[in-house]
Design a protein around this motif. Structure first.
Motif, PDB file in Angstrom:
ATOM      1  N   ALA A  69      -2.069   8.431   5.340  1.00  0.00           N
ATOM      2  CA  ALA A  69      -0.793   8.232   4.651  1.00  0.00           C
ATOM      3  C   ALA A  69       0.340   8.887   5.418  1.00  0.00           C
ATOM      4  O   ALA A  69       0.174   9.930   6.038  1.00  0.00           O
ATOM      5  CB  ALA A  69      -0.870   8.809   3.239  1.00  0.00           C
ATOM      6  N   ARG A  70       1.497   8.246   5.363  1.00  0.00           N
ATOM      7  CA  ARG A  70       2.697   8.838   5.938  1.00  0.00           C
ATOM      8  C   ARG A  70       3.282   9.804   4.918  1.00  0.00           C
ATOM      9  O   ARG A  70       3.368   9.490   3.733  1.00  0.00           O
ATOM     10  CB  ARG A  70       3.704   7.750   6.288  1.00  0.00           C
ATOM     11  N   ASN A  84      10.489  14.225  10.924  1.00  0.00           N
ATOM     12  CA  ASN A  84      10.308  14.214   9.474  1.00  0.00           C
ATOM     13  C   ASN A  84       9.039  13.474   9.054  1.00  0.00           C
ATOM     14  O   ASN A  84       8.668  13.487   7.895  1.00  0.00           O
ATOM     15  CB  ASN A  84      11.519  13.588   8.772  1.00  0.00           C
ATOM     16  N   LEU A  85       8.347  12.845   9.978  1.00  0.00           N
ATOM     17  CA  LEU A  85       7.155  12.060   9.655  1.00  0.00           C
ATOM     18  C   LEU A  85       5.892  12.828  10.012  1.00  0.00           C
ATOM     19  O   LEU A  85       5.743  13.345  11.107  1.00  0.00           O
ATOM     20  CB  LEU A  85       7.164  10.736  10.417  1.00  0.00           C
ATOM     21  N   TYR A  86       4.993  12.896   9.042  1.00  0.00           N
ATOM     22  CA  TYR A  86       3.677  13.507   9.257  1.00  0.00           C
ATOM     23  C   TYR A  86       2.646  12.490   8.807  1.00  0.00           C
ATOM     24  O   TYR A  86       2.785  11.888   7.746  1.00  0.00           O
ATOM     25  CB  TYR A  86       3.554  14.799   8.441  1.00  0.00           C
ATOM     26  N   ILE A  87       1.600  12.260   9.607  1.00  0.00           N
ATOM     27  CA  ILE A  87       0.513  11.351   9.232  1.00  0.00           C
ATOM     28  C   ILE A  87      -0.664  12.200   8.780  1.00  0.00           C
ATOM     29  O   ILE A  87      -1.199  13.002   9.545  1.00  0.00           O
ATOM     30  CB  ILE A  87       0.083  10.446  10.412  1.00  0.00           C
ATOM     31  N   ASN A  88      -1.064  12.042   7.518  1.00  0.00           N
ATOM     32  CA  ASN A  88      -2.206  12.768   6.983  1.00  0.00           C
ATOM     33  C   ASN A  88      -3.464  12.287   7.692  1.00  0.00           C
ATOM     34  O   ASN A  88      -3.782  11.099   7.660  1.00  0.00           O
ATOM     35  CB  ASN A  88      -2.309  12.537   5.472  1.00  0.00           C
ATOM     36  N   ALA A  89      -4.178  13.211   8.348  1.00  0.00           N
ATOM     37  CA  ALA A  89      -5.350  12.840   9.150  1.00  0.00           C
ATOM     38  C   ALA A  89      -6.487  12.292   8.302  1.00  0.00           C
ATOM     39  O   ALA A  89      -7.274  11.477   8.763  1.00  0.00           O
ATOM     40  CB  ALA A  89      -5.831  14.047   9.947  1.00  0.00           C
ATOM     41  N   THR A 125      -9.354   2.137  13.811  1.00  0.00           N
ATOM     42  CA  THR A 125      -8.469   3.239  13.461  1.00  0.00           C
ATOM     43  C   THR A 125      -7.947   3.007  12.045  1.00  0.00           C
ATOM     44  O   THR A 125      -7.985   1.879  11.527  1.00  0.00           O
ATOM     45  CB  THR A 125      -7.272   3.329  14.420  1.00  0.00           C
ATOM     46  N   ARG A 126      -7.454   4.042  11.420  1.00  0.00           N
ATOM     47  CA  ARG A 126      -6.895   3.915  10.069  1.00  0.00           C
ATOM     48  C   ARG A 126      -5.742   2.918  10.072  1.00  0.00           C
ATOM     49  O   ARG A 126      -5.610   2.105   9.162  1.00  0.00           O
ATOM     50  CB  ARG A 126      -6.435   5.297   9.604  1.00  0.00           C
ATOM     51  N   GLN A 127      -4.906   2.962  11.112  1.00  0.00           N
ATOM     52  CA  GLN A 127      -3.761   2.055  11.193  1.00  0.00           C
ATOM     53  C   GLN A 127      -4.216   0.596  11.312  1.00  0.00           C
ATOM     54  O   GLN A 127      -3.653  -0.288  10.673  1.00  0.00           O
ATOM     55  CB  GLN A 127      -2.851   2.436  12.376  1.00  0.00           C
ATOM     56  N   GLU A 128      -5.248   0.342  12.144  1.00  0.00           N
ATOM     57  CA  GLU A 128      -5.776  -1.025  12.267  1.00  0.00           C
ATOM     58  C   GLU A 128      -6.344  -1.488  10.927  1.00  0.00           C
ATOM     59  O   GLU A 128      -6.118  -2.622  10.512  1.00  0.00           O
ATOM     60  CB  GLU A 128      -6.902  -1.077  13.306  1.00  0.00           C
ATOM     61  N   ASN A 170       3.615  -0.713   1.866  1.00  0.00           N
ATOM     62  CA  ASN A 170       3.787   0.709   2.170  1.00  0.00           C
ATOM     63  C   ASN A 170       3.990   0.933   3.659  1.00  0.00           C
ATOM     64  O   ASN A 170       4.776   1.787   4.061  1.00  0.00           O
ATOM     65  CB  ASN A 170       2.602   1.517   1.659  1.00  0.00           C
ATOM     66  N   ALA A 171       3.277   0.196   4.498  1.00  0.00           N
ATOM     67  CA  ALA A 171       3.425   0.352   5.944  1.00  0.00           C
ATOM     68  C   ALA A 171       4.810  -0.075   6.409  1.00  0.00           C
ATOM     69  O   ALA A 171       5.311   0.418   7.411  1.00  0.00           O
ATOM     70  CB  ALA A 171       2.350  -0.458   6.670  1.00  0.00           C
ATOM     71  N   ALA A 172       5.445  -0.982   5.673  1.00  0.00           N
ATOM     72  CA  ALA A 172       6.762  -1.478   6.064  1.00  0.00           C
ATOM     73  C   ALA A 172       7.892  -0.552   5.619  1.00  0.00           C
ATOM     74  O   ALA A 172       9.014  -0.682   6.097  1.00  0.00           O
ATOM     75  CB  ALA A 172       6.983  -2.869   5.478  1.00  0.00           C
ATOM     76  N   LYS A 173       7.609   0.397   4.725  1.00  0.00           N
ATOM     77  CA  LYS A 173       8.658   1.292   4.229  1.00  0.00           C
ATOM     78  C   LYS A 173       9.115   2.225   5.338  1.00  0.00           C
ATOM     79  O   LYS A 173       8.304   2.796   6.060  1.00  0.00           O
ATOM     80  CB  LYS A 173       8.152   2.095   3.034  1.00  0.00           C
TER      81      LYS A 173
END
Length: 161
Positions: free
Chosen positions: A136-137, A127-132, A95-98, A111-114
């Motif tokens: 990116a958040r 307020n959070l959207y994950i670009n498919a 996955t993108r996250q992995e 960036n992941a920790a922000k």
């Protein structure tokens, strides 16, 4: 140069097999190899190699460059030589996250920790959207503000016609 009608031979003519990585020597985009099996149909070279030698990539998964993950000195970015690697033994569907979490790149981890966007809005809840596409958040509040600015510019441009 292989005949244009033989995309597989043409593909391999652009690969430099080293002891470690198989490096793509033709066109790059953001450091990743680009290949056109047919005219005007570009694909990522590492994805083409993986599908050619291993099989299809499961829907919704990226290919993680394990050679990049194992190199603690690699800073990542568009100059990362691992992005040009097309060796399927160095690629794993994830996955993108992995993919981002396993990267040794400090930028990806920072960036992941922000928890907040640059305008100090929270990266959470509605307020959070994950670009498919990029993974990116995205801050929805900042995105809506940008849409309002673009709308005002369009309306102003139309009124000046």
């Amino acid at each position: 140069m292989p005949a244009k009608s033989d995309p597989i031979s043409r593909f391999w003519s652009y690969v430099n097999k080293t002891d470690a990585c198989w490096l793509w020597t033709a066109s790059l985009s953001a450091g990743y190899g680009q290949f056109a099996p047919v005219h005007n149909e570009h694909v990522r070279a590492h994805r083409y190699a993986y599908e050619l030698l291993v099989g299809s990539i499961p829907d919704g998964l990226d290919l993680d460059h394990l050679c990049h993950n194992e190199d603690p000195n690699c800073r990542g970015g568009s100059t990362c030589r691992h992005r040009a690697c097309v060796n399927p033994a160095h690629l794993e569907p994830s996955t993108r996250q992995e993919n981002l979490a396993r990267s040794p790149s400090g930028e990806a981890k920072r960036n992941a920790a922000k928890t907040r966007c640059p305008q100090d809005h929270p990266y959470s809840g509605d307020n959070l959207y994950i670009n498919a596409t990029s993974g990116a958040r995205v801050c929805r509040e900042c995105g809506r503000a940008g849409e309002r600015r673009r709308y005002k510019v369009r309306m102003l441009a139309e009124s000046l016609r």
